[in-house]
Design a protein around this motif. Structure first.
Motif, PDB file in Angstrom:
ATOM      1  N   ARG A 109      -0.580  -4.440  -3.734  1.00 17.66           N
ATOM      2  CA  ARG A 109      -0.765  -3.070  -3.658  1.00 17.66           C
ATOM      3  C   ARG A 109      -0.260  -1.783  -3.282  1.00 17.66           C
ATOM      4  NH1 ARG A 109      -7.079  -2.857  -4.527  1.00 17.66           N
ATOM      5  NH2 ARG A 109      -6.889  -3.239  -2.172  1.00 17.66           N
ATOM      6  N   ASN A 110      -0.771  -2.468  -1.905  1.00 20.08           N
ATOM      7  CA  ASN A 110      -0.109  -0.818   0.005  1.00 20.08           C
ATOM      8  C   ASN A 110       1.922  -0.982  -1.392  1.00 20.08           C
ATOM      9  OD1 ASN A 110      -2.629  -1.452   0.368  1.00 20.08           O
ATOM     10  ND2 ASN A 110      -1.961  -2.148   2.353  1.00 20.08           N
ATOM     11  N   ALA A 111       2.760  -2.084  -0.600  1.00 19.91           N
ATOM     12  CA  ALA A 111       3.675  -1.778  -0.874  1.00 19.91           C
ATOM     13  C   ALA A 111       3.711  -1.013  -2.774  1.00 19.91           C
ATOM     14  CB  ALA A 111       4.194  -3.263  -1.563  1.00 19.91           C
TER      15      ALA A 111
ATOM     16  N   ALA B 248       6.890  -0.427   2.234  1.00 22.86           N
ATOM     17  CA  ALA B 248       6.902  -1.042   1.206  1.00 22.86           C
ATOM     18  C   ALA B 248       7.642  -2.980   0.811  1.00 22.86           C
ATOM     19  CB  ALA B 248       7.261  -0.126  -0.499  1.00 22.86           C
ATOM     20  N   ASP B 249       8.893  -2.984   1.312  1.00 33.10           N
ATOM     21  CA  ASP B 249       9.840  -4.036   1.552  1.00 33.10           C
ATOM     22  C   ASP B 249       8.976  -5.464   2.647  1.00 33.10           C
ATOM     23  OD1 ASP B 249      12.686  -3.925   0.313  1.00 33.10           O
ATOM     24  OD2 ASP B 249      12.118  -1.630   1.554  1.00 33.10           O
ATOM     25  N   ASP B 250       8.095  -4.261   3.512  1.00 35.18           N
ATOM     26  CA  ASP B 250       7.209  -5.236   4.635  1.00 35.18           C
ATOM     27  C   ASP B 250       5.852  -5.197   4.173  1.00 35.18           C
ATOM     28  OD1 ASP B 250       9.053  -4.992   7.023  1.00 35.18           O
ATOM     29  OD2 ASP B 250       7.968  -2.948   7.230  1.00 35.18           O
TER      30      ASP B 250
ATOM     31  N   ALA C 133      11.313  -2.276  -4.431  1.00 35.26           N
ATOM     32  CA  ALA C 133      10.115  -3.342  -2.822  1.00 35.26           C
ATOM     33  C   ALA C 133       8.734  -2.663  -4.066  1.00 35.26           C
ATOM     34  CB  ALA C 133       9.991  -3.286  -1.577  1.00 35.26           C
ATOM     35  N   ALA C 134       8.958  -1.169  -3.653  1.00 40.01           N
ATOM     36  CA  ALA C 134       7.537  -1.061  -4.831  1.00 40.01           C
ATOM     37  C   ALA C 134       7.659  -1.466  -6.533  1.00 40.01           C
ATOM     38  CB  ALA C 134       7.270   0.674  -5.354  1.00 40.01           C
TER      39      ALA C 134
ATOM     40  N   ARG D 126       0.192  -9.892  14.027  1.00 44.02           N
ATOM     41  CA  ARG D 126      -0.142  -8.932  13.935  1.00 44.02           C
ATOM     42  C   ARG D 126       0.231  -8.196  12.471  1.00 44.02           C
ATOM     43  NH1 ARG D 126       1.432  -4.722  18.500  1.00 44.02           N
ATOM     44  NH2 ARG D 126       3.554  -5.209  17.324  1.00 44.02           N
ATOM     45  N   ARG D 127       1.680  -8.693  11.684  1.00 41.39           N
ATOM     46  CA  ARG D 127       1.911  -9.032  10.905  1.00 41.39           C
ATOM     47  C   ARG D 127       1.336  -9.197   9.664  1.00 41.39           C
ATOM     48  NH1 ARG D 127       7.023  -6.790   8.769  1.00 41.39           N
ATOM     49  NH2 ARG D 127       7.123  -5.076  11.171  1.00 41.39           N
ATOM     50  N   LEU D 128       0.941 -10.405  10.233  1.00 39.50           N
ATOM     51  CA  LEU D 128       0.270 -11.015   9.626  1.00 39.50           C
ATOM     52  C   LEU D 128      -1.256 -10.490   8.772  1.00 39.50           C
ATOM     53  CD1 LEU D 128       0.048 -14.844  10.295  1.00 39.50           C
ATOM     54  CD2 LEU D 128       1.279 -13.595   8.467  1.00 39.50           C
ATOM     55  N   GLN D 129      -1.640  -9.906   9.873  1.00 37.59           N
ATOM     56  CA  GLN D 129      -2.639  -8.862   9.350  1.00 37.59           C
ATOM     57  C   GLN D 129      -2.717  -7.500   8.968  1.00 37.59           C
ATOM     58  OE1 GLN D 129      -4.738  -8.643  13.447  1.00 37.59           O
ATOM     59  NE2 GLN D 129      -5.209 -11.219  12.995  1.00 37.59           N
TER      60      GLN D 129
END
Length: 388
Positions: free
Chosen positions: A268-270, A244-246, A278-279, A233-236
């Motif tokens: 891009r999401n981070a 941002a770190d995740d 992290a960003a 689920r995390r990979l998706q």
């Protein structure tokens, strides 16, 4: 010339295959039954337990965990228990093998490989470094025919480190259960005492601590099923609480694994969080990739936007100044970026001093060259004006 394999060395020494013992010395732990194999008798326990729906569903995977007589590895270490869990239509099938005596190892290994064969993949926790090499070594030492083969392998510890290391103080399975899966297990027997429980069984048939060790093994392998689903689920990118770190950890992992579109999207999401280290790191990674694609203007715009949002990260100013200096041949613009960073972050002035000095010299040199070129032009215009 390559070094001879373990099997070749055993063959040269003339070591015969160990003879399987037809009878065991002590009573089997609860739930185990004897099963006949071409290599003698093996001790097997089989259970089907309820399994809540997994989202996402990992597919036909065999989850494997072993218990050994030591962690040093090598030919003197035995695997005395192994649990294999496979999701099936009616729940989770858990098959557990136990080695009542070292002489019954051939039958133990044969049944274990048979349990793995129906699966499309094998998953372990640190099995790539320990469990599977140990089983391959024991297969050769037992003089079993062929090799210890199995389907494609995924090491869940590798995924945990890639996706959760920034959140975890350590990556032991017990700690991962608490922090990632959200439950704490009351384990009656510490892992360090598991080999002693087996040795006590071999000496006097003691079962209390051994059965606790076997339950420890069963719980470990059942945890792997839920952990794998959570990691998928995390990979998706399906966890709603990702920060941002995740996203940065996910982007780095996906990019390294060759899934560049997914890695780009995660970075891009981070970056979109537009605050924090992290960003900024994700934005720097994106800007480098934009430059490699030739999108220098896009990289400059991205770094400029991040500079305005994350105003206390000197890395952004340094990267943007380098971009302007070397890619756009604009030392004036680069000098303006560095001087603005020194005003905003005076504590970074020593760190920027070398870059600032170089840019000042470049700007002065360019100005002198410009003046040197315009002087003949001005003289020619003066002569023409006088002649007129």
């Amino acid at each position: 010339m390559s070094a001879p394999s373990l099997r070749e060395r055993l063959t040269r020494l003339g070591v015969p295959p160990p003879r399987p013992r037809p009878r065991r010395s002590h009573e089997l732990p609860r739930g185990f039954e004897e099963v006949e194999t071409p290599f003698g008798v093996a001790a097997l326990r089989q259970d089907v337990i309820p399994l809540p729906p997994l989202d996402p569903y990992p597919g036909s995977i065999a989850y494997v965990d072993t218990e050994t007589t030591g962690l040093a590895g090598g030919t003197g270490t035995y695997v005395f228990a192994a649990a294999v869990a496979r999701p099936i239509d009616c729940g989770l099938r858990v098959a557990q093998l136990f080695l009542p005596e070292p002489g019954m190892e051939s039958a133990f290994l044969h049944v274990l490989r048979e349990e793995l064969l129906p699966a499309d993949g094998v998953a372990t926790f640190n099995g790539g470094s320990f469990d599977l090499p140990m089983l391959r070594t024991r297969w050769v030492m037992a003089r079993m025919p062929g090799d210890f083969t199995h389907a494609a392998h995924v090491d869940l510890l590798t995924l945990v480190r890639a996706l959760y290391r920034h959140r975890l103080e350590n990556c032991t399975l017990r700690f991962v259960e608490q922090r990632v899966l959200g439950y704490e297990r009351d384990d009656p027997l510490p892992s360090a005492l598991v080999p002693d429980a087996y040795f006590d069984f071999l000496r006097v048939g003691a079962l209390d601590f051994l059965e606790a060790a076997l339950e420890h093994n069963r719980l470990d392998v059942m945890s792997l099923v839920h952990l794998h689903s959570r990691l998928l689920r995390r990979l998706q990118g399906g966890d709603i609480d990702m920060d941002a770190d995740d996203w940065l950890a996910l982007g780095r992992h996906r990019w390294r694994r060759g899934a560049r579109a997914d890695g780009w999207r995660a970075l891009r999401n981070a970056t979109a969080f537009a605050k924090g280290e992290a960003a900024a790191t994700a934005g720097l990674l994106l800007s480098r990739r934009l430059v490699r694609r030739g999108a220098v203007a896009g990289a400059n715009d991205l770094l400029g936007w991040l500079e305005s949002c994350v105003s206390d990260d000197v890395r952004l100013s340094v990267a943007r100044a380098r971009l302007l200096e070397w890619r756009r041949r604009d030392p004036h613009g680069a000098l303006a970026v560095v001087e603005d960073a020194r005003r905003r972050m005076p504590e970074t002035a020593p760190e920027l001093e070398h870059q600032h000095s170089r840019l000042v010299r470049k700007v002065k040199s360019r100005a002198e060259k410009t003046r040197g070129k315009t002087q003949p032009e001005q003289l020619e215009a003066s002569i023409l004006s006088s002649a007129g």
